[in-house]
Enzyme design. Structure first.
Site, PDB file in Angstrom:
ATOM      1  N   LYS A 103       0.778  -1.353   0.071  1.00  0.00           N
ATOM      2  CA  LYS A 103      -0.040   0.044  -0.063  1.00  0.00           C
ATOM      3  C   LYS A 103       0.934   1.372   0.051  1.00  0.00           C
ATOM      4  CE  LYS A 103      -3.201  -1.166  -0.690  1.00  0.00           C
ATOM      5  NZ  LYS A 103      -3.467  -1.841  -1.804  1.00  0.00           N
ATOM      6  N   SER A 106       3.091   0.697  -4.765  1.00  0.00           N
ATOM      7  CA  SER A 106       4.114  -0.468  -5.456  1.00  0.00           C
ATOM      8  C   SER A 106       3.669  -1.002  -6.591  1.00  0.00           C
ATOM      9  CB  SER A 106       4.460  -1.399  -4.358  1.00  0.00           C
ATOM     10  OG  SER A 106       3.385  -2.235  -4.123  1.00  0.00           O
ATOM     11  N   SER A 108       1.585   0.351  -9.087  1.00  0.00           N
ATOM     12  CA  SER A 108       1.784   1.419  -9.918  1.00  0.00           C
ATOM     13  C   SER A 108       3.304   1.636 -10.255  1.00  0.00           C
ATOM     14  CB  SER A 108       1.252   2.672  -9.607  1.00  0.00           C
ATOM     15  OG  SER A 108      -0.052   2.583  -9.010  1.00  0.00           O
ATOM     16  N   HIS A 160      10.994  -7.775  -8.070  1.00  0.00           N
ATOM     17  CA  HIS A 160      10.115  -6.992  -7.125  1.00  0.00           C
ATOM     18  C   HIS A 160       9.316  -8.094  -6.473  1.00  0.00           C
ATOM     19  CE1 HIS A 160       6.385  -7.693  -9.441  1.00  0.00           C
ATOM     20  NE2 HIS A 160       7.101  -7.673 -10.565  1.00  0.00           N
ATOM     21  N   HIS A 162       7.392  -8.763  -2.155  1.00  0.00           N
ATOM     22  CA  HIS A 162       6.933  -8.437  -0.582  1.00  0.00           C
ATOM     23  C   HIS A 162       8.026  -9.565  -0.118  1.00  0.00           C
ATOM     24  CE1 HIS A 162       3.844  -5.810  -1.371  1.00  0.00           C
ATOM     25  NE2 HIS A 162       3.269  -6.731  -2.165  1.00  0.00           N
ATOM     26  N   ARG A 184       5.422   5.760   2.461  1.00  0.00           N
ATOM     27  CA  ARG A 184       4.127   6.607   2.286  1.00  0.00           C
ATOM     28  C   ARG A 184       3.741   7.114   3.529  1.00  0.00           C
ATOM     29  NH1 ARG A 184      -1.275   4.423  -0.653  1.00  0.00           N
ATOM     30  NH2 ARG A 184      -2.595   6.405  -0.770  1.00  0.00           N
ATOM     31  N   SER A 192      -5.605   3.327   2.731  1.00  0.00           N
ATOM     32  CA  SER A 192      -5.418   2.805   1.580  1.00  0.00           C
ATOM     33  C   SER A 192      -5.739   1.098   1.842  1.00  0.00           C
ATOM     34  CB  SER A 192      -4.196   3.079   0.796  1.00  0.00           C
ATOM     35  OG  SER A 192      -4.041   2.221  -0.263  1.00  0.00           O
TER      36      SER A 192
END
Length: 219
Positions: A103, A106, A108, A160, A162, A184, A192
């Site tokens: 959130k 990432s 985009s 990429h 998590h 963020r 979000s």
């Protein structure tokens, strides 16, 4: 009445004995778990040593061989070409790992990488971990480092996923990838995440999450 009063101390003694046995059983289970964790840790360390002695020796030989070859070519290259090449960064072995924080935009950001990879001649690869575990076991970290270091056909690469930070030099790797990330504002990230759990997203619209639903806030 007298018999009931006499049975009361016996009941307390029985409960005490049961509690003692439960306490001993809990302690015994904890000791066994601790021993099992120690054995797993020793096994992982042995696996790391074995894979390091095998795979990374091969990686080092390849790296040294390629370095010697490039040094020979560079030594016999005209000085004008050397000066022009020094202005540019060699990206043939570049590896970037974007260990995404949820959130924070990432998705985009990753979509931008997918849009640019073909034109700019780099590879974008998604890292899938078992049960979405962010922290890998030591043996899995070792295999991950070896795979990324050896996979020259997919370099330069943009990975990429998590996952937590992995120090490649800890496992004897010569090459250390570049880690990047986005952060963020915490409150915006929480908002979000709330709407993500409640309404989902456009990528998996039919997926239901355990915390998803039309929940009302009571005042």
């Amino acid at each position: 009445m007298t018999m009931g009063l006499r049975s009361l101390p016996q009941t307390k003694a029985t409960l005490f004995i049961i509690m003692v046995f439960l306490f001993i059983a809990i302690i015994s289970v904890e000791v066994q778990i601790r021993d099992l964790q120690d054995n797993v840790r020793k096994l992982e360390n042995k696996v790391i040593k074995m894979e390091r002695n095998g795979d990374f020796n091969m990686v080092k030989r390849r790296t040294l061989k390629r370095t010697n070859k490039e040094s020979f070519v560079e030594a016999h290259r005209p000085s004008s070409v050397k000066e022009s090449n020094q202005k540019f960064f060699d990206t043939r072995d570049l590896v970037i790992i974007y260990n995404r924080v949820p959130k924070t935009g990432s998705t985009s950001f990753t979509n931008i990488a997918y849009d640019l990879c073909v034109e700019n001649e780099f590879n974008v690869l998604h890292i899938n971990t078992t049960r979405n575990m962010h922290v890998m076991a030591l043996a899995d970290q070792m295999r991950f480092v070896v795979n990324i270091t050896n996979w020259t056909a997919r370099k330069p690469a943009f990975y990429h996923g998590h996952l937590g930070f992995i120090d490649f030099t800890r496992f004897g790797s010569i090459q250390q990838p570049i880690y990047i990330n986005l952060i963020r504002q915490p409150l915006e990230r929480l908002v979000s995440y709330f709407y993500f759990l409640r309404y989902g997203d456009d990528y998996r619209p039919n997926m239901r999450r355990t915390k998803q639903g039309d929940k009302m806030v009571r005042r």
